[in-house]
Write an enzyme that holds these catalytic residues in place. Sequence first.
Site, PDB file in Angstrom:
ATOM      1  N   VAL A   5       2.780   2.927   5.343  1.00 10.94           N
ATOM      2  CA  VAL A   5       2.335   4.323   5.345  1.00 10.94           C
ATOM      3  C   VAL A   5       0.815   4.355   5.337  1.00 10.94           C
ATOM      4  O   VAL A   5       0.178   3.847   4.408  1.00 10.94           O
ATOM      5  CB  VAL A   5       2.874   5.083   4.111  1.00 10.94           C
ATOM      6  N   HIS A  59     -11.345   4.011   8.820  1.00 14.69           N
ATOM      7  CA  HIS A  59     -10.349   2.956   8.633  1.00 14.69           C
ATOM      8  C   HIS A  59      -8.980   3.325   9.175  1.00 14.69           C
ATOM      9  O   HIS A  59      -8.297   2.523   9.796  1.00 14.69           O
ATOM     10  CB  HIS A  59     -10.234   2.605   7.146  1.00 14.69           C
ATOM     11  N   ARG A  82       7.960  12.916   5.152  1.00 12.32           N
ATOM     12  CA  ARG A  82       8.569  11.983   6.102  1.00 12.32           C
ATOM     13  C   ARG A  82       9.307  10.833   5.405  1.00 12.32           C
ATOM     14  O   ARG A  82       9.960  10.026   6.041  1.00 12.32           O
ATOM     15  CB  ARG A  82       7.516  11.472   7.085  1.00 12.32           C
ATOM     16  N   LEU A 121       9.000   0.354  14.903  1.00 12.89           N
ATOM     17  CA  LEU A 121       7.756   0.877  14.328  1.00 12.89           C
ATOM     18  C   LEU A 121       8.083   1.799  13.144  1.00 12.89           C
ATOM     19  O   LEU A 121       8.360   2.982  13.323  1.00 12.89           O
ATOM     20  CB  LEU A 121       6.977   1.641  15.397  1.00 12.89           C
ATOM     21  N   TRP A 142       0.872  -1.181   0.000  1.00 15.95           N
ATOM     22  CA  TRP A 142       0.000   0.000   0.000  1.00 15.95           C
ATOM     23  C   TRP A 142       0.905   1.225   0.000  1.00 15.95           C
ATOM     24  O   TRP A 142       1.902   1.256   0.730  1.00 15.95           O
ATOM     25  CB  TRP A 142      -0.883   0.040   1.264  1.00 15.95           C
TER      26      TRP A 142
HETATM   27  N1  RBF Z   1      -3.083  -0.086   4.234  1.00 17.54           N
HETATM   28  C1  RBF Z   1      -2.006   0.714   4.350  1.00 17.54           C
HETATM   29  O1  RBF Z   1      -0.881   0.238   4.529  1.00 17.54           O
HETATM   30  N2  RBF Z   1      -2.138   2.083   4.296  1.00 17.54           N
HETATM   31  C2  RBF Z   1      -3.349   2.691   4.132  1.00 17.54           C
HETATM   32  O2  RBF Z   1      -3.406   3.921   4.076  1.00 17.54           O
HETATM   33  C3  RBF Z   1      -4.498   1.861   4.030  1.00 17.54           C
HETATM   34  N3  RBF Z   1      -5.723   2.414   3.907  1.00 17.54           N
HETATM   35  C4  RBF Z   1      -6.810   1.601   3.797  1.00 17.54           C
HETATM   36  C5  RBF Z   1      -8.080   2.172   3.660  1.00 17.54           C
HETATM   37  C6  RBF Z   1      -9.191   1.364   3.517  1.00 17.54           C
HETATM   38  C7  RBF Z   1     -10.534   2.003   3.367  1.00 17.54           C
HETATM   39  C8  RBF Z   1      -9.045  -0.056   3.515  1.00 17.54           C
HETATM   40  C9  RBF Z   1     -10.241  -0.957   3.344  1.00 17.54           C
HETATM   41  C10 RBF Z   1      -7.813  -0.610   3.661  1.00 17.54           C
HETATM   42  C11 RBF Z   1      -6.670   0.186   3.797  1.00 17.54           C
HETATM   43  N4  RBF Z   1      -5.398  -0.369   3.934  1.00 17.54           N
HETATM   44  C12 RBF Z   1      -4.300   0.449   4.070  1.00 17.54           C
HETATM   45  C13 RBF Z   1      -5.184  -1.827   3.804  1.00 17.54           C
HETATM   46  C14 RBF Z   1      -5.143  -2.581   5.138  1.00 17.54           C
HETATM   47  O3  RBF Z   1      -3.965  -2.283   5.867  1.00 17.54           O
HETATM   48  C15 RBF Z   1      -5.191  -4.098   4.867  1.00 17.54           C
HETATM   49  O4  RBF Z   1      -4.175  -4.446   3.971  1.00 17.54           O
HETATM   50  C16 RBF Z   1      -6.527  -4.563   4.300  1.00 17.54           C
HETATM   51  O5  RBF Z   1      -7.601  -4.080   5.068  1.00 17.54           O
HETATM   52  C17 RBF Z   1      -6.602  -6.109   4.263  1.00 17.54           C
HETATM   53  O6  RBF Z   1      -6.494  -6.653   5.578  1.00 17.54           O
END
Ligand code: RBF
Length: 164
Positions: free
Chosen positions: A87, A95, A134, A120, A28
């Site tokens: 990040v 969320h 950052r 962390l 992500w």
């Molecule tokens: N994962 C991240 O690493 N960074 C994010 O900003 C992030 N935002 C998310 C926002 C939403 C609405 C959702 C559904 C998931 C997000 N995730 C993000 C993914 C989350 O960490 C994880 O991989 C998934 O929810 C699957 O367990």
Amino acid sequence: MAEFEKGVVPRKDLNGAGLRILIVHTRWNLSIVDPLVKGTIETLRSAGVTAENILVRDVPGAFELPFASQQLLRQHPDVDACISIGVLIKGSTMHFEYIADSTCHGLMRVGLDSGKPVVLGVLTCLTEDQAFERAGIGRQGHAGHNHGIDWAQAAIEMALLNKK
Ligand code: RBF
């Protein structure tokens, strides 16, 4: 009076020779995660950690970091410290709050339960610009500071402390 300098004062002469470091990072927000991972690796290397002793694995998102860090530490008992990198950028739903809270608590638990230092490396940013700054790739002339540098130094310091 001395000028206030924000951030950590690193220990001088950190020597990571012989240490084995695990990096677990998310996919992500990869364009921000990538420079953070690079900054982490460059700092580890310049402190004496060899390329063969840096293990890099990836996971989908931040929520997966605690579980993956725990399992990879179990699978690689020779690892001295883990740096978990992701990040989170605040969106329009709740969320961000839930993922940030559970990821940080989870990573703390992995460190305490495993007896191996877990650093962390998770940014929890309110805006994209905060995240870019950052990671040291800030826009509009504000490059900022790559926090991977601090995470690498913390991992070496904690790994050495754990070996005493
Ligand atoms: N994962 C991240 O690493 N960074 C994010 O900003 C992030 N935002 C998310 C926002 C939403 C609405 C959702 C559904 C998931 C997000 N995730 C993000 C993914 C989350 O960490 C994880 O991989 C998934 O929810 C699957 O367990």
